[in-house]
Design a protein around this motif. Structure first.
Motif, PDB file in Angstrom:
ATOM      1  N   ASN A 133      10.911   4.835  -4.488  1.00 55.35           N
ATOM      2  CA  ASN A 133      10.615   4.228  -5.775  1.00 55.35           C
ATOM      3  C   ASN A 133       9.182   3.808  -5.795  1.00 55.35           C
ATOM      4  N   VAL A 134       8.465   3.274  -4.651  1.00 53.27           N
ATOM      5  CA  VAL A 134       7.072   2.862  -4.581  1.00 53.27           C
ATOM      6  C   VAL A 134       6.162   4.058  -5.188  1.00 53.27           C
ATOM      7  N   VAL A 135       6.596   5.501  -4.593  1.00 54.23           N
ATOM      8  CA  VAL A 135       5.917   6.775  -4.994  1.00 54.23           C
ATOM      9  C   VAL A 135       6.395   6.773  -6.543  1.00 54.23           C
ATOM     10  N   TYR A 136       7.524   6.774  -6.818  1.00 56.82           N
ATOM     11  CA  TYR A 136       7.901   7.125  -8.488  1.00 56.82           C
ATOM     12  C   TYR A 136       6.985   6.289  -9.364  1.00 56.82           C
TER      13      TYR A 136
ATOM     14  N   MET B 246      -2.096  14.003  -6.186  1.00 54.96           N
ATOM     15  CA  MET B 246      -3.393  12.920  -6.096  1.00 54.96           C
ATOM     16  C   MET B 246      -2.834  11.448  -6.186  1.00 54.96           C
ATOM     17  N   ALA B 247      -1.862  11.338  -7.269  1.00 53.83           N
ATOM     18  CA  ALA B 247      -1.262  10.060  -7.142  1.00 53.83           C
ATOM     19  C   ALA B 247      -0.368   9.496  -5.895  1.00 53.83           C
ATOM     20  N   THR B 248       0.184  10.841  -5.419  1.00 54.38           N
ATOM     21  CA  THR B 248       1.335  10.356  -4.698  1.00 54.38           C
ATOM     22  C   THR B 248       0.757  10.119  -3.290  1.00 54.38           C
ATOM     23  N   LEU B 249      -0.350  10.795  -2.918  1.00 53.02           N
ATOM     24  CA  LEU B 249      -1.183  10.524  -1.653  1.00 53.02           C
ATOM     25  C   LEU B 249      -1.764   9.220  -1.581  1.00 53.02           C
ATOM     26  N   ALA B 250      -2.275   8.709  -2.965  1.00 49.43           N
ATOM     27  CA  ALA B 250      -2.499   7.252  -2.771  1.00 49.43           C
ATOM     28  C   ALA B 250      -1.720   6.387  -2.977  1.00 49.43           C
TER      29      ALA B 250
END
Length: 454
Positions: free
Chosen positions: A364-367, A409-413
């Motif tokens: 959920n953090v990633v989501y 890119m958003a996921t890696l951050a």
């Protein structure tokens, strides 16, 4: 890499012969399909929300996913070999061992359990959720439904049904498992090590492996970035011992909530109540003071202190990536008391075996992060093949070519542990590694689709 000592086992299901893998998988697939839909209205639950209530309700709903072992097995390697046998078949039933032979050569008076949170189905059931939304439900409750714990008297608290103090404590009475071949001994792995920060008195809980060296000594690995390690450092700077307690065995909603990663310092008993949907019942400790609270409905509570600067060799230990963590000088817990329920059940996390627990909370953090960049994001999965940490599969409804790059890119951050991100279309089941690999093989050209971030 690590391996388990070989064990010759002749095991039977409580209702007869051990199910053939194909037959068992078919039954569980049908059950999982049912679990993926919103749960029907349940009758109001009666009684206390604890491990026994969960076990009873789960076994009624999924009888083929609870495996009882009546055969005598050694705590050293043999119990973990059973779990490993299922792991090799990509199955993670909740296993109850009824006759565990301890290091002292006697059958323990207590049962042992493994895989209580071994897959998404069990976690979803614990939260009255479904396998597709369990991570989001976890996050929602933590953010908006924290509940202060309910203090109850020592008298009448289930965890106080048996109390042993000082020299009367003998941890070898419990079925503490030795899991991996190179582990130096028997380890607590499903105990939530609990302490308070000395300034704000916020209670912190975390899973920290505990090497049971003797009847009243546990060497606890506190990795440097954990809040319990920060609490120990704060106590040492004051020149004071840190009071600590392990609690073992509770409703998975309680343990999942208490283990939630939050800012420092934060009250983890409040987040346990958030996931339970009711206040966590707590009661005063026996030897750590009336202001040191422990869960009243835990199966086992171990109390003790860590003295400033005292360290002893601990490890190596087979950790979650399936490699051994090295031997290290770790804090020593001097055990002052142990309390437990009648017919207590000792729980163990099968560290180093593949399961879903590690990844669900992070999903959920990633989501939440990726959805802001790509609103068409549908699902996030941190698969078992990446230990629930290192791989992420994103399912999106693609409407233009820039979306996959933005999502990656958003996921890696979003989460520092992630090494590999795969974005697939919404016709690919992200919970199925084979489908994701098929999509990579047939729908990507790495000379134009691969992004490498130094």
């Amino acid at each position: 890499t690590m391996k388990l000592a070989a064990a010759r086992l002749d095991l039977h299901h409580e209702h007869g012969e051990m199910l053939h893998p194909a037959a068992r998988q078919a039954k569980l697939a049908q059950a999982a399909k049912a679990a993926a839909t919103p749960s029907p209205a349940k009758k109001p639950r009666e009684g206390i929300k604890d491990f026994r209530a969960f076990l009873k309700e789960y076994q009624e709903q999924f009888p083929d996913d609870v495996f009882h072992v009546e055969k005598e097995l050694k705590a050293e390697f043999e119990c973990s070999a059973v779990a490993k046998k299922f792991d090799q078949r990509h199955e993670y039933p909740l296993i109850i061992f009824h006759k565990v032979i301890n290091l002292n050569g006697r059958v323990s008076p207590f049962r042992a359990s493994v895989n209580v949170v071994g897959d998404r189905q069990k976690m979803a059931f614990a939260l009255d959720s479904d396998i597709d939304r369990v991570g989001a439900e976890w996050a929602k409750r933590v953010q908006s439904e924290k509940r202060a714990p309910q203090v109850v008297p020592r008298k009448g608290s289930p965890c106080k049904q048996n109390v042993h103090l000082g020299d009367a404590v003998n941890l070898w009475d419990f079925p503490v498992l030795r899991i991996h071949e190179m582990d130096p001994g028997h380890y607590i792995s499903a105990g939530l090590l609990t302490c308070y920060d000395p300034e704000k008195r916020a209670v912190n809980c975390g899973y920290h492996r505990g090497f049971v060296v003797g009847p009243r000594e546990i060497r606890c690995y506190l990795s440097p970035g954990t809040h319990n390690a920060w609490n120990l450092r704060a106590h040492e700077e004051l020149g004071e011992p840190m009071k600590v307690a392990y609690w073992i065995g509770h409703h998975p909603a309680a343990t999942m909530g208490a283990h939630t990663h939050m800012g420092y310092p934060s009250d983890h008993y409040e987040t346990a109540g958030a996931l339970m949907g009711e206040p966590l019942r707590v009661t005063a400790s026996e030897t750590l003071g009336d202001d040191f609270m422990v869960p009243a409905d835990a199966e086992v509570v171990i109390e003790g202190i860590m003295r400033p600067g005292v360290r002893a060799p601990e490890g190596p230990f087979g950790e979650y990536p399936r490699y051994y963590g090295p031997q290290i000088m770790s804090p020593v817990m001097e055990v002052t008391a142990v309390t437990y329920r009648n017919d207590a059940i000792w729980d163990t996390l099968m560290v180093g075996m593949v399961h879903d627990y590690a990844g669900v909370q992070a999903e959920n953090v990633v989501y939440e992060v990726v959805r802001r960049a790509v609103p068409q994001l549908k699902r996030v999965y941190l698969p078992r093949s990446g230990n629930g940490r290192f791989h992420v599969y994103l399912q999106i409804k693609k409407i233009h070519d820039g979306q996959p790059r933005a999502a990656i890119m958003a996921t890696l951050a979003a989460f520092e542990w992630i090494k590999h991100v795969v974005v697939v279309d919404d016709d690919i089941d992200v919970y199925d590694d084979a489908q994701v690999l098929w999509a990579i093989a047939t729908r990507s050209q790495w000379d134009r689709d691969l992004i490498v971030v130094p």
